[in-house]
Design a protein around this motif. Structure first.
Motif, PDB file in Angstrom:
ATOM      1  N   UNK A   1      13.969   4.733  -3.062  1.00 21.60           N
ATOM      2  CA  UNK A   1      13.338   3.896  -4.083  1.00 21.60           C
ATOM      3  C   UNK A   1      12.412   2.855  -3.457  1.00 21.60           C
ATOM      4  N   UNK A   2      12.888   2.172  -2.410  1.00 26.23           N
ATOM      5  CA  UNK A   2      12.072   1.158  -1.744  1.00 26.23           C
ATOM      6  C   UNK A   2      10.880   1.808  -1.049  1.00 26.23           C
ATOM      7  N   UNK A   3      11.116   2.937  -0.361  1.00 31.05           N
ATOM      8  CA  UNK A   3      10.029   3.612   0.347  1.00 31.05           C
ATOM      9  C   UNK A   3       8.938   4.070  -0.617  1.00 31.05           C
ATOM     10  N   UNK A   4       9.335   4.612  -1.753  1.00 37.15           N
ATOM     11  CA  UNK A   4       8.360   5.067  -2.747  1.00 37.15           C
ATOM     12  C   UNK A   4       7.568   3.898  -3.322  1.00 37.15           C
ATOM     13  N   UNK A   5       8.241   2.760  -3.518  1.00 34.89           N
ATOM     14  CA  UNK A   5       7.551   1.581  -4.047  1.00 34.89           C
ATOM     15  C   UNK A   5       6.497   1.082  -3.057  1.00 34.89           C
ATOM     16  N   UNK A   6       6.846   1.086  -1.781  1.00 36.75           N
ATOM     17  CA  UNK A   6       5.891   0.654  -0.755  1.00 36.75           C
ATOM     18  C   UNK A   6       4.739   1.653  -0.671  1.00 36.75           C
ATOM     19  N   UNK A   7       5.091   2.945  -0.694  1.00 35.21           N
ATOM     20  CA  UNK A   7       4.082   3.999  -0.574  1.00 35.21           C
ATOM     21  C   UNK A   7       3.077   3.943  -1.713  1.00 35.21           C
ATOM     22  N   UNK A   8       3.551   3.585  -2.910  1.00 33.77           N
ATOM     23  CA  UNK A   8       2.657   3.563  -4.066  1.00 33.77           C
ATOM     24  C   UNK A   8       1.610   2.458  -3.972  1.00 33.77           C
ATOM     25  N   UNK A   9       1.846   1.480  -3.121  1.00 34.05           N
ATOM     26  CA  UNK A   9       0.920   0.359  -3.034  1.00 34.05           C
ATOM     27  C   UNK A   9      -0.036   0.419  -1.867  1.00 34.05           C
ATOM     28  N   UNK A  10      -0.053   1.533  -1.129  1.00 32.89           N
ATOM     29  CA  UNK A  10      -0.938   1.617   0.033  1.00 32.89           C
ATOM     30  C   UNK A  10      -1.894   2.792  -0.108  1.00 32.89           C
ATOM     31  N   UNK A  11      -3.007   2.674   0.579  1.00 28.18           N
ATOM     32  CA  UNK A  11      -3.991   3.754   0.632  1.00 28.18           C
ATOM     33  C   UNK A  11      -3.711   4.586   1.878  1.00 28.18           C
ATOM     34  N   UNK A  12      -3.359   5.863   1.732  1.00 26.94           N
ATOM     35  CA  UNK A  12      -3.012   6.700   2.883  1.00 26.94           C
ATOM     36  C   UNK A  12      -4.099   6.752   3.945  1.00 26.94           C
ATOM     37  N   UNK A  13      -5.340   6.619   3.541  1.00 27.26           N
ATOM     38  CA  UNK A  13      -6.431   6.665   4.516  1.00 27.26           C
ATOM     39  C   UNK A  13      -6.474   5.410   5.371  1.00 27.26           C
ATOM     40  N   UNK A  14      -6.022   4.296   4.823  1.00 27.71           N
ATOM     41  CA  UNK A  14      -6.004   3.046   5.587  1.00 27.71           C
ATOM     42  C   UNK A  14      -4.823   2.998   6.556  1.00 27.71           C
ATOM     43  N   UNK A  15      -3.706   3.612   6.182  1.00 30.42           N
ATOM     44  CA  UNK A  15      -2.478   3.552   6.986  1.00 30.42           C
ATOM     45  C   UNK A  15      -1.936   4.971   7.180  1.00 30.42           C
ATOM     46  N   UNK A  16      -2.650   5.808   7.907  1.00 27.01           N
ATOM     47  CA  UNK A  16      -2.260   7.226   8.003  1.00 27.01           C
ATOM     48  C   UNK A  16      -0.926   7.457   8.706  1.00 27.01           C
ATOM     49  N   UNK A  17      -0.627   6.666   9.742  1.00 19.71           N
ATOM     50  CA  UNK A  17       0.605   6.900  10.503  1.00 19.71           C
ATOM     51  C   UNK A  17       1.835   6.440   9.723  1.00 19.71           C
ATOM     52  N   UNK A  18       1.715   5.301   9.036  1.00 22.70           N
ATOM     53  CA  UNK A  18       2.813   4.831   8.199  1.00 22.70           C
ATOM     54  C   UNK A  18       3.044   5.803   7.035  1.00 22.70           C
TER      55      UNK A  18
END
Length: 212
Positions: A157-174
Motif C-alpha cells: 500500500x505504501x509503495x503504491x502510494x509513493x509510486x503513484x506520485x512519481x514520474x518513472x522517467x525522472x526516477x527510473x532506478x527507484x
C-alpha cells in the motif's frame, strides 16, 4: 510488590507510551503504592532504566551448543525480535554504566561463541561491534518506517502510494526497484534482515583468520 513487578510495570508503560512516560510516580500509580516505596527496589530513575534494559537482554536467546554461525544467527534474530517488541530499548542497550547480570551474561555468552569458533579476542571484539551495528541500524530503520515491515499488504500500500506520485522517467532506478521487487508477490521488508545477516556472517568467516 516485588522488584520483578516494578520492572514489568515499567516495561509495560514504555511499550505502550514510550520511555519518556516511565516515571517513578507513574509506576507507583500502576502498582497502587506510594512512589517512595519503589526506592526499596531501585535506587532512582537510572536504576529503573538499568533493570529495564536487563529485562530486554534476558529475552534474547544465545545458543551455545551449536555451530558459531547458527548460534549468532539465532542470537541476532532473537535480539531483533526483542527490540521490535521494545523499541524504546534501542537507544539504551549499550548506554548503561551499571549493567545488570543478564546484560553481562549476554555479552559474555556472545564473546564465548566467537572464541569457541577460533576468533582471537581482538577478532571477537571486531565481530561483536559489526554485528550490533548491523542489528541496531536495521531495527532503527525497521521501527521508524510508516508501515509494519512484516505486513506484505501494508508494504504494498505504501509503495503504491509513493509510486503513484512519481514520474518513472525522472526516477527510473527507484521505479524499477519498486515495480520489479517491492511490489512483487511475497515481498516483505522484514526478510531483508536475514539476507543482510548472511552477508555479515560471510564477512566474519572470511576475516576470522586474517584477524588472527
Amino acid at each position: 510488590m516485588t522488584r520483578a513487578a516494578v520492572v514489568a510495570t515499567a516495561v509495560q508503560i514504555a511499550d505502550a507510551e514510550g520511555i519518556a512516560a516511565v516515571t517513578m510516580r507513574k509506576i507507583a500509580q500502576q502498582l497502587g503504592v506510594e512512589a517512595m516505596s519503589l526506592y526499596h527496589h531501585v535506587r532512582n530513575k537510572d536504576g529503573i532504566l538499568d533493570v529495564m534494559v536487563d529485562h530486554v537482554f534476558a529475552e534474547i536467546e544465545i545458543p551455545t551448543k551449536m555451530a558459531w554461525r547458527e548460534a549468532l544467527r539465532v542470537r541476532m534474530e532473537s535480539a531483533r525480535a526483542a527490540l521490535v517488541r521494545h523499541p524504546w530499548a534501542l537507544g539504551l542497550m549499550d548506554s548503561r554504566r551499571d549493567p545488570g547480570p543478564e546484560t553481562l551474561r549476554h555479552h559474555d555468552a556472545v564473546i564465548g561463541v566467537m572464541r569457541g569458533a577460533g576468533f582471537t579476542i581482538r577478532g571477537a571484539a571486531h565481530a561483536f561491534s559489526l554485528l550490533d551495528s548491523y542489528l541496531y541500524g536495521y531495527v532503527l530503520q525497521e521501527t521508524t518506517m510508516p508501515f509494519d515491515s512484516a505486513d506484505e499488504a501494508a508494504t504494498r500500500e505504501v509503495a503504491e502510494a509513493i509510486q503513484s506520485g512519481i514520474n518513472p522517467e525522472d526516477l527510473p532506478h527507484l521505479t524499477e526497484m519498486t515495480t520489479a521487487h517491492v511490489l512483487q508477490p511475497g515481498y516483505s521488508y522484514a526478510d531483508e534482515f536475514g539476507i543482510g545477516l548472511e552477508v555479515v556472517l560471510d564477512g566474519l568467516e572470511r576475516n576470522r583468520e586474517r584477524w588472527a
